[in-house]
Scaffold this active site. Structure first.
Site, PDB file in Angstrom:
ATOM      1  NE  ARG A   1     -29.612 -14.205  66.565  1.00  0.00           N
ATOM      2  CZ  ARG A   1     -28.652 -14.349  67.471  1.00  0.00           C
ATOM      3  NH1 ARG A   1     -28.737 -15.328  68.357  1.00  0.00           N
ATOM      4  NH2 ARG A   1     -27.610 -13.559  67.495  1.00  0.00           N
TER       5      ARG A   1
ATOM      6  CG  LEU B   1     -31.289 -15.069  71.249  1.00  0.00           C
ATOM      7  CD1 LEU B   1     -32.351 -14.089  70.760  1.00  0.00           C
ATOM      8  CD2 LEU B   1     -29.969 -14.339  71.453  1.00  0.00           C
TER       9      LEU B   1
ATOM     10  CD  GLU C   1     -32.017 -16.766  76.812  1.00  0.00           C
ATOM     11  OE1 GLU C   1     -31.194 -16.931  75.908  1.00  0.00           O
ATOM     12  OE2 GLU C   1     -33.011 -16.018  76.696  1.00  0.00           O
TER      13      GLU C   1
ATOM     14  CE1 TYR D   1     -30.491  -7.398  71.201  1.00  0.00           C
ATOM     15  CE2 TYR D   1     -28.138  -7.481  70.799  1.00  0.00           C
ATOM     16  CZ  TYR D   1     -29.219  -7.808  71.579  1.00  0.00           C
ATOM     17  OH  TYR D   1     -29.056  -8.544  72.718  1.00  0.00           O
TER      18      TYR D   1
ATOM     19  NE  ARG E   1     -43.675   7.610  75.187  1.00  0.00           N
ATOM     20  CZ  ARG E   1     -44.740   6.924  75.618  1.00  0.00           C
ATOM     21  NH1 ARG E   1     -45.962   7.363  75.384  1.00  0.00           N
ATOM     22  NH2 ARG E   1     -44.581   5.796  76.306  1.00  0.00           N
TER      23      ARG E   1
ATOM     24  CE  LYS F   1     -28.395 -10.756  69.448  1.00  0.00           C
ATOM     25  NZ  LYS F   1     -28.191 -11.013  70.871  1.00  0.00           N
TER      26      LYS F   1
ATOM     27  CG  HIS G   1     -48.055   2.434  73.684  1.00  0.00           C
ATOM     28  ND1 HIS G   1     -47.893   3.628  74.332  1.00  0.00           N
ATOM     29  CD2 HIS G   1     -47.626   1.480  74.547  1.00  0.00           C
ATOM     30  CE1 HIS G   1     -47.399   3.417  75.543  1.00  0.00           C
ATOM     31  NE2 HIS G   1     -47.229   2.121  75.697  1.00  0.00           N
TER      32      HIS G   1
HETATM   33  N1  PMP Z   1     -29.241 -15.359  75.170  1.00  0.00           N
HETATM   34  C1  PMP Z   1     -29.280 -14.029  75.388  1.00  0.00           C
HETATM   35  C2  PMP Z   1     -30.350 -13.480  76.269  1.00  0.00           C
HETATM   36  C3  PMP Z   1     -28.333 -13.182  74.772  1.00  0.00           C
HETATM   37  O1  PMP Z   1     -28.383 -11.855  74.964  1.00  0.00           O
HETATM   38  C4  PMP Z   1     -27.326 -13.749  73.958  1.00  0.00           C
HETATM   39  C5  PMP Z   1     -26.331 -12.874  73.252  1.00  0.00           C
HETATM   40  N2  PMP Z   1     -25.512 -12.124  74.085  1.00  0.00           N
HETATM   41  C6  PMP Z   1     -27.297 -15.136  73.798  1.00  0.00           C
HETATM   42  C7  PMP Z   1     -28.289 -15.926  74.400  1.00  0.00           C
HETATM   43  C8  PMP Z   1     -26.258 -15.801  72.945  1.00  0.00           C
HETATM   44  O2  PMP Z   1     -26.509 -15.545  71.583  1.00  0.00           O
HETATM   45  P1  PMP Z   1     -25.341 -15.561  70.512  1.00  0.00           P
HETATM   46  O3  PMP Z   1     -24.647 -16.854  70.668  1.00  0.00           O
HETATM   47  O4  PMP Z   1     -26.042 -15.430  69.213  1.00  0.00           O
HETATM   48  O5  PMP Z   1     -24.439 -14.410  70.821  1.00  0.00           O
END
Ligand code: PMP
Length: 286
Positions: free
Chosen positions: A54, A207, A183, A35, A104, A151, A106
């Site tokens: 991305r 991410l 993060e 997403y 369903r 993502k 995998h």
């Molecule tokens: N890390 C994670 C795990 C996220 O889910 C997000 C987005 N909510 C971010 C970092 C930040 O990404 P972005 O700046 O692209 O929204």
């Protein structure tokens, strides 16, 4: 459209509250999809090329042909949603799953046609006084998988961790893997240490946030000291400032972490960056 915003779903526009999905969609059954979440400021789409790049990279990482994302086509759809729904400051959510399978299993069948959903959501970023006051965060073990650079819609670990933070009256959970910061559960994390802005370098453990990139652009443009490096738990807790970045709230100062006070209000560097962001948005999306 009566009583509902329009969404884009597999080639058509339909009302959000009347758009539904097959129970055999692999996104529903396995979280088998990716997403994007893209801010819209004053009807303009923010950093769209970076978001679409991305998205394509996430698709390729899960073996879905990214040529299904045609930049011009996606931008046209998003602009149609902005017009149809009269969005001014919203965010756009793009969700692509591997599609509806025969059963369903995998192992996915090669014939799956990806499901594409694009819709808007209303949101209100924090006001300036909330930003100035700062937020609380907790520290959590980063027990997610080792492909956190994708993502992915498989967000169960993030959901559990973010809810733990919420239960503890905190805005975010700062994640440590092997004692080093990766993060937040839904954001990237920066610290300020002796005037130097620091953030963990990109890897499979976090991410590549578009806001992280946007802030990095602003940091370089404004000649602030910046370093991408490892950040230990100790460095995190003894830093002068901490802030989280995400598309919905580009700079969120963290003033308390568990029982530790980092600062009694948002620090000067966090506020400087916050102001640069506001100025950029104001000037770019008139
Ligand atoms: N890390 C994670 C795990 C996220 O889910 C997000 C987005 N909510 C971010 C970092 C930040 O990404 P972005 O700046 O692209 O929204």
């Amino acid at each position: 459209m009566p009583n509902s915003e329009a969404v884009y779903f597999n080639g058509n526009y339909s009302p959000k509250n009347q758009t539904s999905l097959s129970i055999l969609d692999r996104g529903f059954l396995f979280g088998d999809g990716v997403y994007e979440l893209i801010p819209v400021y004053n009807k303009h789409i923010f950093y769209i090329k970076d978001h679409l790049n991305r998205l394509k990279s996430s698709l390729e990482s899960i073996n879905i042909d990214s040529s299904l994302v045609d930049d011009d086509e996606f931008i046209k759809i998003i602009n149609s949603l902005i017009e149809l729904n009269d969005y001014v400051n919203h965010y756009i959510y793009i969700h692509i799953s591997r599609g509806v399978d025969k059963k369903r299993n995998h192992i996915y069948s090669k014939e799956c046609e990806p499901t594409i959903l694009i819709m808007g959501e209303n949101y209100k970023p924090f006001d300036k006084s909330t930003i100035e006051y700062g937020k609380k965060a907790i520290i959590e073990d980063d027990y997610r998988w080792l492909k956190s650079n994708i993502k992915s819609t498989s967000l169960l670990a993030n959901v559990l961790i973010k809810n733990k933070a919420f239960t503890d009256d905190a805005y975010e959970a700062l994640l440590l893997r092997d004692q080093y910061l990766t993060e937040g559960s839904a954001s990237n994390v920066f610290i300020v240490d002796n005037g130097v802005i620091k953030t963990p370098k990109l890897s499979n453990k976090l991410l590549p946030g578009i806001t992280r990139k946007f802030l990095t652009d602003l940091i370089i443009e404004n000649k602030l000291d910046f370093e991408e490096c490892d950040i230990s738990k100790d460095q995190l807790l003894t830093s002068d400032e901490i802030f989280c970045s995400s598309s919905t709230n580009p700079v969120v100062p963290i003033t308390r972490v568990d029982n530790n006070v980092i600062s009694n209000k948002a620090g000067p560097v966090s506020m400087e960056l916050y102001n640069y962001v506001q100025e950029f948005i104001r000037e770019t999306y008139k």
